[in-house]
Design a protein around this motif. Structure first.
Motif, PDB file in Angstrom:
ATOM      1  N   GLN A  57       0.836  -1.202   0.000  1.00 18.62           N
ATOM      2  CA  GLN A  57       0.000   0.000   0.000  1.00 18.62           C
ATOM      3  C   GLN A  57       0.871   1.251   0.000  1.00 18.62           C
ATOM      4  O   GLN A  57       1.424   1.634   1.032  1.00 18.62           O
ATOM      5  N   MET A  58       0.984   1.865  -1.184  1.00 11.72           N
ATOM      6  CA  MET A  58       1.752   3.104  -1.331  1.00 11.72           C
ATOM      7  C   MET A  58       1.004   4.016  -2.290  1.00 11.72           C
ATOM      8  O   MET A  58       0.305   3.530  -3.178  1.00 11.72           O
ATOM      9  N   PRO A  59       1.172   5.330  -2.132  1.00 13.22           N
ATOM     10  CA  PRO A  59       0.532   6.261  -3.069  1.00 13.22           C
ATOM     11  C   PRO A  59       1.247   6.255  -4.416  1.00 13.22           C
ATOM     12  O   PRO A  59       2.373   5.786  -4.519  1.00 13.22           O
ATOM     13  N   GLU A  60       0.599   6.768  -5.424  1.00 10.46           N
ATOM     14  CA  GLU A  60       1.122   6.914  -6.788  1.00 10.46           C
ATOM     15  C   GLU A  60       1.270   5.581  -7.526  1.00 10.46           C
ATOM     16  O   GLU A  60       0.801   5.435  -8.626  1.00 10.46           O
ATOM     17  N   MET A  61       1.949   4.611  -6.922  1.00 12.46           N
ATOM     18  CA  MET A  61       2.120   3.291  -7.522  1.00 12.46           C
ATOM     19  C   MET A  61       2.163   2.281  -6.382  1.00 12.46           C
ATOM     20  O   MET A  61       3.034   2.354  -5.522  1.00 12.46           O
TER      21      MET A  61
END
Length: 128
Positions: free
Chosen positions: A54-58
């Motif tokens: 779970q990470m933003p952007e990718m």
């Protein structure tokens, strides 16, 4: 020369924890998102990658897929770190090309064994 481990996690505390734990034996590079990690991989080749899902952007799935589609990192050992403990999540990561999956919070001793297993597979087997 120390083996190089790339850590990709948007939680800075996890990156610092992994750096602190692993840097005694390995060179550790921490990057806080998958897009930046892909840019870093254009000019660098780690011996192992540890990545959150779970990470933003990718997210970690997309990052893993990108790593596996590149020539130089196609066979780089990859360990997923995630708070998700469901079997379907682990299976998805294995199908995308991850060698191992470790659930957060993790036992540092288990992480150490997974890292050794992936960096030194033949040596590790001989010690049995």
């Amino acid at each position: 020369m120390k083996k190089k481990i790339l850590v990709v996690d948007d939680e800075i505390s996890i990156c610092l924890l992994l750096e602190n734990f692993l840097s005694q034996d390995y060179e550790v590079v921490s990057i806080n998102n998958g897009l930046e990690a892909l840019k870093w991989l254009e000019n660098n080749l780690p011996d192992l990658i540890l990545s959150d899902i779970q990470m933003p952007e990718m997210d970690g799935y997309q990052f893993l897929s990108n790593v596996r589609s590149r020539g130089f990192t196609k066979h780089t050992p990859f360990i997923m770190l995630s708070a998700r403990s469901e079997s379907k999540e682990r299976i998805k990561c294995y199908k995308l090309g991850a060698q191992d999956y470790l659930t957060k919070p993790f036992n540092p001793e288990e992480l150490e064994e997974l890292v050794k297993k992936n960096l030194f597979p033949i040596h590790y087997a001989i010690e049995w």
